[in-house]
Design an enzyme around this catalytic site. Structure first.
Site, PDB file in Angstrom:
ATOM      1  N   ARG A  27      29.936  43.925  42.621  1.00 53.70           N
ATOM      2  CA  ARG A  27      30.482  42.932  43.557  1.00 53.70           C
ATOM      3  C   ARG A  27      29.547  41.750  43.777  1.00 53.70           C
ATOM      4  O   ARG A  27      29.495  41.198  44.870  1.00 53.70           O
ATOM      5  CB  ARG A  27      30.801  43.574  44.912  1.00 53.70           C
ATOM      6  CG  ARG A  27      31.946  44.535  44.899  1.00 53.70           C
ATOM      7  CD  ARG A  27      33.271  43.790  45.106  1.00 53.70           C
ATOM      8  NE  ARG A  27      34.384  44.717  45.068  1.00 53.70           N
ATOM      9  CZ  ARG A  27      35.002  45.176  46.159  1.00 53.70           C
ATOM     10  NH1 ARG A  27      34.618  44.774  47.333  1.00 53.70           N
ATOM     11  NH2 ARG A  27      35.993  46.023  46.034  1.00 53.70           N
ATOM     12  N   ARG A  31      31.687  37.757  49.139  1.00 55.89           N
ATOM     13  CA  ARG A  31      31.630  37.015  50.400  1.00 55.89           C
ATOM     14  C   ARG A  31      30.237  36.801  50.965  1.00 55.89           C
ATOM     15  O   ARG A  31      30.062  35.991  51.859  1.00 55.89           O
ATOM     16  CB  ARG A  31      32.498  37.728  51.445  1.00 55.89           C
ATOM     17  CG  ARG A  31      33.975  37.510  51.217  1.00 55.89           C
ATOM     18  CD  ARG A  31      34.817  38.435  52.051  1.00 55.89           C
ATOM     19  NE  ARG A  31      34.622  39.820  51.614  1.00 55.89           N
ATOM     20  CZ  ARG A  31      35.331  40.849  52.051  1.00 55.89           C
ATOM     21  NH1 ARG A  31      36.253  40.677  52.967  1.00 55.89           N
ATOM     22  NH2 ARG A  31      35.112  42.064  51.594  1.00 55.89           N
ATOM     23  N   ARG A  40      36.781  30.544  47.372  1.00 52.56           N
ATOM     24  CA  ARG A  40      37.822  31.468  47.846  1.00 52.56           C
ATOM     25  C   ARG A  40      38.821  30.742  48.757  1.00 52.56           C
ATOM     26  O   ARG A  40      40.021  30.992  48.706  1.00 52.56           O
ATOM     27  CB  ARG A  40      37.131  32.618  48.592  1.00 52.56           C
ATOM     28  CG  ARG A  40      38.012  33.549  49.383  1.00 52.56           C
ATOM     29  CD  ARG A  40      38.671  34.557  48.482  1.00 52.56           C
ATOM     30  NE  ARG A  40      39.389  35.564  49.256  1.00 52.56           N
ATOM     31  CZ  ARG A  40      40.610  35.378  49.747  1.00 52.56           C
ATOM     32  NH1 ARG A  40      41.240  34.250  49.559  1.00 52.56           N
ATOM     33  NH2 ARG A  40      41.199  36.353  50.427  1.00 52.56           N
ATOM     34  N   ASP A  77      40.277  42.161  39.915  1.00 48.44           N
ATOM     35  CA  ASP A  77      40.327  43.335  40.776  1.00 48.44           C
ATOM     36  C   ASP A  77      40.989  44.487  40.050  1.00 48.44           C
ATOM     37  O   ASP A  77      41.806  44.266  39.149  1.00 48.44           O
ATOM     38  CB  ASP A  77      41.089  43.034  42.079  1.00 48.44           C
ATOM     39  CG  ASP A  77      40.751  44.042  43.156  1.00 48.44           C
ATOM     40  OD1 ASP A  77      39.756  43.843  43.861  1.00 48.44           O
ATOM     41  OD2 ASP A  77      41.468  45.066  43.265  1.00 48.44           O
ATOM     42  N   TYR A 152      45.618  54.222  45.234  1.00 44.61           N
ATOM     43  CA  TYR A 152      46.126  53.050  45.968  1.00 44.61           C
ATOM     44  C   TYR A 152      47.644  52.951  45.846  1.00 44.61           C
ATOM     45  O   TYR A 152      48.331  52.585  46.794  1.00 44.61           O
ATOM     46  CB  TYR A 152      45.464  51.764  45.452  1.00 44.61           C
ATOM     47  CG  TYR A 152      44.026  51.627  45.904  1.00 44.61           C
ATOM     48  CD1 TYR A 152      43.726  51.153  47.178  1.00 44.61           C
ATOM     49  CD2 TYR A 152      42.966  51.989  45.076  1.00 44.61           C
ATOM     50  CE1 TYR A 152      42.414  51.026  47.612  1.00 44.61           C
ATOM     51  CE2 TYR A 152      41.645  51.869  45.496  1.00 44.61           C
ATOM     52  CZ  TYR A 152      41.378  51.392  46.769  1.00 44.61           C
ATOM     53  OH  TYR A 152      40.078  51.294  47.188  1.00 44.61           O
TER      54      TYR A 152
HETATM   55  O1  CP3 Z   1      31.597  40.897  41.392  1.00 46.16           O
HETATM   56  C1  CP3 Z   1      32.264  41.870  40.966  1.00 46.16           C
HETATM   57  O2  CP3 Z   1      31.865  43.056  41.041  1.00 46.16           O
HETATM   58  C2  CP3 Z   1      33.570  41.578  40.236  1.00 46.16           C
HETATM   59  C3  CP3 Z   1      34.745  41.592  40.978  1.00 46.16           C
HETATM   60  C4  CP3 Z   1      35.363  42.854  41.562  1.00 46.16           C
HETATM   61  C5  CP3 Z   1      36.140  42.810  42.749  1.00 46.16           C
HETATM   62  N1  CP3 Z   1      36.714  44.025  42.928  1.00 46.16           N
HETATM   63  C6  CP3 Z   1      36.315  41.605  43.572  1.00 46.16           C
HETATM   64  C7  CP3 Z   1      36.777  41.769  44.956  1.00 46.16           C
HETATM   65  C8  CP3 Z   1      35.405  44.170  41.098  1.00 46.16           C
HETATM   66  C9  CP3 Z   1      34.680  44.777  39.919  1.00 46.16           C
HETATM   67  C10 CP3 Z   1      36.278  44.883  41.959  1.00 46.16           C
HETATM   68  C11 CP3 Z   1      36.647  46.293  41.749  1.00 46.16           C
HETATM   69  C12 CP3 Z   1      37.369  47.004  42.801  1.00 46.16           C
HETATM   70  N2  CP3 Z   1      38.386  46.544  43.590  1.00 46.16           N
HETATM   71  C13 CP3 Z   1      37.164  48.367  43.098  1.00 46.16           C
HETATM   72  C14 CP3 Z   1      36.233  49.295  42.372  1.00 46.16           C
HETATM   73  C15 CP3 Z   1      34.822  49.113  42.799  1.00 46.16           C
HETATM   74  C16 CP3 Z   1      34.528  49.595  44.192  1.00 46.16           C
HETATM   75  O3  CP3 Z   1      34.105  48.763  44.996  1.00 46.16           O
HETATM   76  O4  CP3 Z   1      34.672  50.803  44.449  1.00 46.16           O
HETATM   77  C17 CP3 Z   1      38.057  48.705  44.137  1.00 46.16           C
HETATM   78  C18 CP3 Z   1      38.186  50.058  44.801  1.00 46.16           C
HETATM   79  C19 CP3 Z   1      38.826  47.551  44.424  1.00 46.16           C
HETATM   80  C20 CP3 Z   1      39.948  47.431  45.385  1.00 46.16           C
HETATM   81  C21 CP3 Z   1      39.627  46.432  46.408  1.00 46.16           C
HETATM   82  N3  CP3 Z   1      39.575  45.077  46.197  1.00 46.16           N
HETATM   83  C22 CP3 Z   1      39.372  46.673  47.766  1.00 46.16           C
HETATM   84  C23 CP3 Z   1      39.315  48.033  48.411  1.00 46.16           C
HETATM   85  C24 CP3 Z   1      39.154  45.428  48.358  1.00 46.16           C
HETATM   86  C25 CP3 Z   1      38.984  45.117  49.824  1.00 46.16           C
HETATM   87  C26 CP3 Z   1      37.612  45.378  50.286  1.00 46.16           C
HETATM   88  C27 CP3 Z   1      37.098  44.240  51.125  1.00 46.16           C
HETATM   89  O5  CP3 Z   1      35.869  44.116  51.126  1.00 46.16           O
HETATM   90  O6  CP3 Z   1      37.882  43.513  51.732  1.00 46.16           O
HETATM   91  C28 CP3 Z   1      39.241  44.445  47.352  1.00 46.16           C
HETATM   92  C29 CP3 Z   1      39.054  42.991  47.523  1.00 46.16           C
HETATM   93  C30 CP3 Z   1      37.975  42.359  46.726  1.00 46.16           C
HETATM   94  N4  CP3 Z   1      37.807  42.550  45.386  1.00 46.16           N
HETATM   95  C31 CP3 Z   1      37.035  41.419  47.203  1.00 46.16           C
HETATM   96  C32 CP3 Z   1      36.269  41.043  46.092  1.00 46.16           C
HETATM   97  C33 CP3 Z   1      35.156  40.028  46.060  1.00 46.16           C
HETATM   98  C34 CP3 Z   1      36.927  40.889  48.635  1.00 46.16           C
HETATM   99  C35 CP3 Z   1      38.141  40.097  48.986  1.00 46.16           C
HETATM  100  C36 CP3 Z   1      37.910  38.657  49.374  1.00 46.16           C
HETATM  101  O7  CP3 Z   1      37.022  37.973  48.860  1.00 46.16           O
HETATM  102  O8  CP3 Z   1      38.692  38.202  50.220  1.00 46.16           O
END
Ligand code: CP3
Length: 344
Positions: A27, A31, A40, A77, A152
């Site tokens: 990640r 943010r 974003r 994602d 999910y």
């Molecule tokens: O920088 C990176 O790692 C690349 C981008 C990436 C994101 N999600 C961006 C993201 C990657 C590799 C993921 C994978 C992902 N997404 C996983 C597996 C890894 C893990 O963390 O266990 C999972 C379970 C998800 C599903 C997901 N996406 C969730 C549960 C959430 C919400 C969590 C939150 O913090 O709000 C997301 C949203 C998400 N994916 C964000 C980012 C940067 C935050 C949303 C935003 O910027 O508004």
């Protein structure tokens, strides 16, 4: 001539032990970075953001420019695959992802509605990113593993213990396994597309592999992951594949032996000594700093970096977090982390 440039991450994944180890962060585009929040805010919503190659490629490169990580992970994602299988996915600020809950009895719908062109823009994100990425840095593509994606889909979002999904896996076993095959095949083809678009490493996130009894772990974690790896290889793609069965515990070695992944991403709970003794010799690992330690910084961070780098000094090792960086981490702590790993 990029092929002549040595890439530390690829070298580790080929089995070299490097000192200091290369580093990137789960990640790392996110943010905690002001420049991420700015980009974003230009997107309509999170899904639209993921499907906008210009914006996605820009945020993929931000942590590279700011910190000089050894790898960039494409911004996307794991929940894009359900969209390509005809499911509705949306994000509610402060709550995370939401989906219309899926009844696994309807598994055939997923195959019938599968539309790979939905994911084409992710290939464009990779191409744009690759064109800008410094030659010594590695571009990582990824997808969610079928189990984590299915949790999910079945729960309709995140959940405390994936209980509904676990019950469905036992109670509707045949339909569940058929659903997993459909998700696995779509995921493998998505990863092959990423390889053709310039990804140099593929990572499979099984973030919710924890807490499963061994027979269920075999069925819903190992079997579908092996199916993905086999299908990728059958299409002639020989890129390294990193598997991340988060929380697999004592089942990590079995996962490593049976899925065919090239390397393992480890979670925060792993005891390096036990793991090193039980993993196949020479298998590369990606390590596992607690994101809370990164948030804490200072002497605590320094001590944990030392412990982990020392623990893995005899095995090919990529430094990373055991899970994603949290939005509240000061940029100065990330800078300290990189210095601590590189300048020990
Ligand atoms: O920088 C990176 O790692 C690349 C981008 C990436 C994101 N999600 C961006 C993201 C990657 C590799 C993921 C994978 C992902 N997404 C996983 C597996 C890894 C893990 O963390 O266990 C999972 C379970 C998800 C599903 C997901 N996406 C969730 C549960 C959430 C919400 C969590 C939150 O913090 O709000 C997301 C949203 C998400 N994916 C964000 C980012 C940067 C935050 C949303 C935003 O910027 O508004």
């Amino acid at each position: 001539m990029t092929d002549d440039v040595s890439k530390p991450i690829l070298n580790v994944l080929k089995g070299e032990t490097l000192s200091p180890p290369p580093i990137w962060m789960m990640r790392q585009a996110g943010r905690y970075l002001a420049e991420y929040r700015e980009v974003r805010s230009r997107a309509k919503d999170f899904i639209d953001f993921c499907f906008s190659p210009d914006l996605a490629s820009e945020v993929t490169l931000q942590p590279i420019r700011r910190f000089g990580f050894d790898a960039a992970i494409m911004f996307a994602d794991i929940l894009l695959i359900p969209i390509a299988l005809g499911r509705r996915v949306w994000f509610v600020t402060g709550e995370g992802p939401k989906l219309d809950p899926f009844d696994v009895a309807n598994f055939q719908e997923l195959a019938d509605r599968r539309e790979d062109s939905v994911l084409a823009s992710i290939g464009e994100t990779l191409r744009l990113t690759k064109a800008e990425l410094p030659a010594e840095m590695t571009l990582i593509g990824f997808a969610g593993a079928p189990w984590t994606v299915a949790t999910y889909m079945v729960e309709g979002g995140g959940s405390k213990d994936r209980f509904k999904t676990r019950v469905a896996a036992y109670d509707q076993a045949e339909a569940f396994d058929a659903m997993m095959n459909i998700i696995a095949d779509a995921t493998a083809d998505y990863l092959v597309m990423q390889a053709h678009a310039g990804a140099e490493v593929l990572k499979i996130f099984d973030s919710w592999a924890e807490g499963l009894p061994e027979p269920l772990f075999d069925r819903v974690i190992i079997r579908p992951t092996k199916r993905i790896v086999d299908r990728i290889r059958a299409q002639g793609v020989d890129l390294p594949i990193i598997g991340f069965p988060r929380g697999a515990g004592t089942l990590y070695p079995k996962y490593a032996r049976e899925t065919g992944v090239t390397a393992l991403a480890l979670d925060t709970a792993v005891d390096p000594k036990w793991m090193d003794e039980n993993l196949p010799a020479g298998l590369p690992v990606q390590g596992h700093l607690d994101p809370a330690v990164l948030r804490t910084g200072g002497a605590v961070l320094k001590a944990e970096v030392d412990r982990l780098v020392d623990a893995w000094s005899d095995r090919p090792h990529i430094f990373n977090l055991g899970h994603g960086i949290t939005p509240d981490v000061p940029v100065a702590h990330v800078e300290q982390l990189i210095r601590s790993v590189r300048d020990r």
